[in-house]
Design a protein around this motif. Structure first.
Motif, PDB file in Angstrom:
ATOM      1  N   UNK A 133       0.888  -1.173   0.000  1.00 38.24           N
ATOM      2  CA  UNK A 133       0.000   0.000   0.000  1.00 38.24           C
ATOM      3  C   UNK A 133       0.919   1.214   0.000  1.00 38.24           C
ATOM      4  N   UNK A 134       1.002   1.799  -1.168  1.00 37.26           N
ATOM      5  CA  UNK A 134       2.071   2.755  -1.467  1.00 37.26           C
ATOM      6  C   UNK A 134       1.532   4.185  -1.390  1.00 37.26           C
ATOM      7  N   UNK A 135       1.839   4.865  -0.276  1.00 36.85           N
ATOM      8  CA  UNK A 135       1.431   6.273  -0.187  1.00 36.85           C
ATOM      9  C   UNK A 135       2.615   7.213  -0.427  1.00 36.85           C
ATOM     10  N   UNK A 136       3.681   6.619  -0.945  1.00 33.29           N
ATOM     11  CA  UNK A 136       4.821   7.380  -1.464  1.00 33.29           C
ATOM     12  C   UNK A 136       5.640   8.105  -0.413  1.00 33.29           C
ATOM     13  N   UNK A 137       5.711   7.542   0.777  1.00 37.26           N
ATOM     14  CA  UNK A 137       6.605   8.129   1.787  1.00 37.26           C
ATOM     15  C   UNK A 137       6.441   7.435   3.114  1.00 37.26           C
ATOM     16  N   UNK A 138       7.257   7.840   4.089  1.00 36.92           N
ATOM     17  CA  UNK A 138       7.198   7.254   5.437  1.00 36.92           C
ATOM     18  C   UNK A 138       6.177   8.013   6.264  1.00 36.92           C
ATOM     19  N   UNK A 139       4.931   7.498   6.263  1.00 41.76           N
ATOM     20  CA  UNK A 139       3.864   8.252   6.916  1.00 41.76           C
ATOM     21  C   UNK A 139       3.759   7.966   8.398  1.00 41.76           C
ATOM     22  N   UNK A 140       4.111   6.740   8.803  1.00 40.57           N
ATOM     23  CA  UNK A 140       3.992   6.366  10.212  1.00 40.57           C
ATOM     24  C   UNK A 140       4.934   7.188  11.091  1.00 40.57           C
ATOM     25  N   UNK A 141       6.022   7.663  10.482  1.00 42.18           N
ATOM     26  CA  UNK A 141       6.996   8.451  11.237  1.00 42.18           C
ATOM     27  C   UNK A 141       6.901   9.940  10.926  1.00 42.18           C
ATOM     28  N   UNK A 142       5.958  10.341  10.074  1.00 42.54           N
ATOM     29  CA  UNK A 142       5.741  11.773   9.878  1.00 42.54           C
ATOM     30  C   UNK A 142       6.133  12.340   8.538  1.00 42.54           C
ATOM     31  N   UNK A 143       5.758  11.649   7.453  1.00 45.14           N
ATOM     32  CA  UNK A 143       5.861  12.190   6.098  1.00 45.14           C
ATOM     33  C   UNK A 143       7.281  12.490   5.649  1.00 45.14           C
ATOM     34  N   UNK A 144       8.205  11.536   5.917  1.00 45.39           N
ATOM     35  CA  UNK A 144       9.549  11.672   5.347  1.00 45.39           C
ATOM     36  C   UNK A 144       9.581  11.062   3.951  1.00 45.39           C
ATOM     37  N   UNK A 145      10.590  11.416   3.173  1.00 40.87           N
ATOM     38  CA  UNK A 145      10.686  10.880   1.817  1.00 40.87           C
ATOM     39  C   UNK A 145      11.082   9.403   1.847  1.00 40.87           C
ATOM     40  N   UNK A 146      10.598   8.661   0.863  1.00 45.96           N
ATOM     41  CA  UNK A 146      11.046   7.281   0.660  1.00 45.96           C
ATOM     42  C   UNK A 146      11.532   7.180  -0.774  1.00 45.96           C
ATOM     43  N   UNK A 147      11.965   5.994  -1.176  1.00 42.43           N
ATOM     44  CA  UNK A 147      12.378   5.844  -2.580  1.00 42.43           C
ATOM     45  C   UNK A 147      11.159   5.706  -3.485  1.00 42.43           C
ATOM     46  N   UNK A 148       9.948   5.750  -2.911  1.00 44.61           N
ATOM     47  CA  UNK A 148       8.719   5.792  -3.708  1.00 44.61           C
ATOM     48  C   UNK A 148       8.193   7.222  -3.837  1.00 44.61           C
ATOM     49  N   UNK A 149       8.780   8.146  -3.099  1.00 45.95           N
ATOM     50  CA  UNK A 149       8.302   9.532  -3.159  1.00 45.95           C
ATOM     51  C   UNK A 149       8.601  10.128  -4.543  1.00 45.95           C
ATOM     52  N   UNK A 150       7.588  10.733  -5.189  1.00 46.36           N
ATOM     53  CA  UNK A 150       7.811  11.285  -6.528  1.00 46.36           C
ATOM     54  C   UNK A 150       8.751  12.489  -6.504  1.00 46.36           C
ATOM     55  N   UNK A 151       9.374  12.697  -7.654  1.00 46.41           N
ATOM     56  CA  UNK A 151      10.222  13.879  -7.813  1.00 46.41           C
ATOM     57  C   UNK A 151       9.373  15.128  -7.592  1.00 46.41           C
ATOM     58  N   UNK A 152       9.915  16.069  -6.843  1.00 47.28           N
ATOM     59  CA  UNK A 152       9.215  17.344  -6.649  1.00 47.28           C
ATOM     60  C   UNK A 152       8.316  17.382  -5.436  1.00 47.28           C
ATOM     61  N   UNK A 153       8.016  16.218  -4.832  1.00 50.09           N
ATOM     62  CA  UNK A 153       7.120  16.226  -3.672  1.00 50.09           C
ATOM     63  C   UNK A 153       7.827  16.843  -2.468  1.00 50.09           C
TER      64      UNK A 153
END
Lengths: 314, 394
Positions: A133-153
């Motif tokens: 379930x890909x929400x494009x970042x580390x949400x459980x720890x507070x919206x940090x970038x992951x390698x799924x985070x899109x460019x520009x986010x």
């Protein structure tokens, strides 16, 4: 394998209501839609993440089926152990049911810290389905970038400011990586169409051997969207071709959804607060052009893989 | 009928695993554990061990998969060493907290840096607080016997804790000795099929290994209170095993010529064999020396150590490890127990064998001489390095 809505409408979801996920979160929707067409007994393996911690915490549990949390980076290995024990006990006649195994992990637990464990489990051929379930970042720890985070986010560890306009790198193409394991079933979808989600997950689960499904789901806090727009934003992800919908069955790439018209990616980006900086200032035009160019390039790759052409209506 | 076989320590482990009939094995090869996992693979291949063998891609996954299998109620086995143990260390408290009775062989090997292959106890002793039972073996026969006992102890409903069976890398894993292999029927009678309510069950769905915020402390109090009862189970299983197979190991601690000893040396693992020979020789010369083979580090044999310490004038602890900045880890454990006595004997911590440095009979005799001098009232350095190639002071 077809699903009839009248058959599933009164069925209990393996996950109850009353959990602690945020209103508008796409993860529980992915669980409900994905599992609604499944008739087999299920066992769920959950990587550390929002879904894990918000559906449990002793003495409560939102799960009606046997469920295990292993750790963050090892849902693949945990699922492998569960499945192997099932096979061993079945051979010894101690279990007679046809049980299916589903692992859930966020993009953090799947794209990044759990990739090795997932790859190992796919390679060894366990009969299980892994759903990211890909929400494009580390949400459980507070919206940090992951390698799924899109460019520009704009993420908390890739902040958009006056010097750097959010995350600088493109996300990793995990669905292709999963497909490169040459497993029987791989799919990518989003919450744009519940029947698409349900039928892809059903195929994944009913296909013998390992299967992987990558479901793009919004996080209302990171994406900064109106919680009521969950389905709408996912439809835009599909329509703008930001998130192509396809499956790979025994190595055959198959495009599931061809938008009729060319919709600019701006329509997906604009409603989301994480992209608001792309619509301001003198760099705005260049950044949006780059975002569109990235979409076109990725779309060409998928079309080529699927042996398709695309002629949108003007 | 039992039979004699000429095997290495690694092979003895594999033979024991075949006799214990685990349902699932998941392991990643690491020197010097490799021969054990190769032999177990052979047994799965030739059908003499009917188990699912997961050839995982790392130690972290090895322990994670073992945990998943244990959560279904399967008997499981894994094996590792050194860096591999540290790589899986995140999962160790997951397993012990979930009360899964996984049995693991650990081939004791030192830790980097400097990177090295030979044996000391820095790997397993770094994991003392992980909630696992830890036993240390002196030879291949004891290792084989302890793998079998480990399943019986771990799976006991009063215990429900995972167990790490330690044997010294190369010194035991790669040397050969005659080992008595028990007959399968006898093992089956000693080790009943594993059944547990602590598992996922379709008919009674459970959520397992999950978060507990407000109740966390009580979970671990329960774990500790249960672990305090484990020594009595260990003694019980040791007697049961001895009655059946003829080999007794004296449970938590083996005391060798300790009854009238003035000084004793505490050892772990294979170096005990060397110390035994030295004790015999010194006894002939009239020295009242004894040997304490510490078999279990967790749970810690508090009662036995207190009893010994109350009778002797000096205790030496031989640590094949060091907690840099303090002292040997075994010494710390022995010391905190001895502190309960009103008058405690003299103590010396001998640090030796790091990275596999030899501990000879002469070195061991030197340790006993230091202890005898301490017992006579001479001043001695509290922490001493054994067989070091450089000078050190204080």
């Amino acid at each position: 394998m077809s699903i009839k809505i009248k058959d599933v409408i009164h069925k209990e979801s393996p996950m109850t209501q009353g959990h602690r996920m945020c209103p508008g979160c796409g993860a529980p929707t992915a669980v409900h839609q994905g599992l609604m067409g499944i008739d087999h007994p299920l066992v769920v393996i959950n990587a550390t993440g929002c879904l894990e911690v918000s559906t449990t915490v002793y003495p409560f549990s939102a799960w009606r089926v046997p469920w295990i949390h292993t750790a963050f980076e090892n849902a693949g290995a945990g699922a492998a152990g569960v499945e192997a024990a099932y096979q061993a006990l079945k051979k010894k006649g101690k279990i007679d049911k046809e049980i299916k195994f589903v692992a859930f992990g966020g993009d953090g637990g799947t794209y990044d810290i759990g990739l090795q464990s997932l790859s190992g489990a796919l390679e060894r051929g366990h009969d299980f389905t892994y759903i990211c379930y890909n929400n494009q970042g580390y949400m459980n720890t507070g919206a940090q970038r992951s390698s799924a985070t899109p460019k520009g986010a704009n993420a908390t560890t890739s902040p958009a400011g006056s010097v750097i306009p959010g995350k600088l790198q493109k996300p990793k193409d995990l669905t292709s990586i999963a497909a490169a394991h040459h497993i029987p079933y791989v799919a990518q979808t989003t919450l744009h169409n519940y029947m698409d989600v349900a039928s892809k997950v059903k195929k994944a689960i009913e296909t013998p051997g390992p299967a992987f499904v990558n479901i793009l789901v919004p996080c209302v806090l990171f994406w900064r969207i109106d919680p009521a727009l969950q389905g709408d934003i996912c439809k835009k992800a599909a329509d703008t071709r930001f998130w192509p919908i396809y499956e790979v069955i025994d190595g055959e790439w198959k495009l599931s959804y061809k938008p009729k018209k060319r919709v600019p990616v701006e329509e997906f980006l604009k409603p989301q607060g994480r992209y608001s900086h792309l619509f301001k200032g003198e760099r705005s035009k260049a950044l949006l052009e780059q975002a569109q160019a990235d979409v076109e390039k990725d779309w060409e790759y998928i079309l080529d893989r699927c042996g398709e052409t695309w002629e949108p209506a003007e | 009928m039992s039979k004699k076989i000429f095997v290495s320590g690694d092979e003895a482990v594999a033979e024991a695993v075949r006799l214990a009939k685990p349902h699932v094995i998941s392991a990643y090869p690491i020197t010097p554990q490799t021969v054990a996992v190769e032999r177990i693979s052979d047994f799965v291949e030739d059908g003499t061990l009917k188990a699912e063998y997961l050839h995982v891609e790392s130690e972290h996954s090895a322990m994670s998969a073992a945990m998943g299998a244990a959560a279904v109620g399967a008997r499981t086995f894994t094996a590792t060493s050194s860096q591999g143990l540290l790589y899986m260390s995140e999962v160790l408290p997951y397993v012990s907290g979930a009360r899964f009775p996984i049995v693991m062989m650990n081939a004791n090997r030192t830790l980097a840096t400097p990177w090295a292959l030979l044996s000391d106890h820095r790997d397993s002793l770094s994991q003392l607080d992980s909630g696992w039972i830890q036993v240390y073996c002196e030879d291949a026969q004891e290792t084989l016997d302890m793998i079998l006992q480990a399943y019986r102890i771990s799976e006991d409903p009063r215990v429900m804790a995972p167990m790490m069976v330690n044997l010294d890398g190369f010194v035991l894993t790669h040397t050969y000795e005659m080992v008595e292999l028990p007959a399968q029927a006898e093992v089956d009678a000693f080790l009943p099929a594993y059944t547990t309510i602590n598992r996922m069950d379709l008919d009674d769905p459970k959520t397992v290994c999950y978060a507990a915020m407000n109740d966390y402390m009580e979970f671990h109090m329960k774990q500790e209170l249960d672990m305090r009862k484990v020594p009595s189970v260990i003694e019980e299983v040791d007697r049961l095993y001895g009655d059946k197979f003829g080999r007794y190991y004296d449970g938590m601690v083996e005391q060798y010529l300790c009854d009238d000893a003035e000084v004793v040396l505490v050892t772990l693992g294979s170096v005990t064999g060397t110390a035994r020979v030295v004790v015999d020789a010194m006894r002939k010369e009239g020295h009242k020396v004894g040997l304490v083979k510490l078999r279990y580090m967790r749970p810690f044999p508090r009662e036995e150590i207190l009893d010994i310490a109350s009778r002797v004038r000096a205790i030496g602890v031989l640590d094949k490890d060091i907690s840099v900045g303090y002292e040997g880890i075994v010494f710390t454990n022995v010391n905190s127990t001895v502190a309960d006595l009103e008058t405690s004997p003299g103590r010396i911590n001998f640090i030796g064998g790091l990275g596999g440095r030899n501990i000879s009979k002469e070195n061991t005799r030197g340790m006993f001489n230091e202890l005898l001098e301490l017992a006579r009232g001479e001043k001695k350095e509290k922490i001493q390095f054994v067989n070091a190639r450089c000078e050190y002071h204080g």
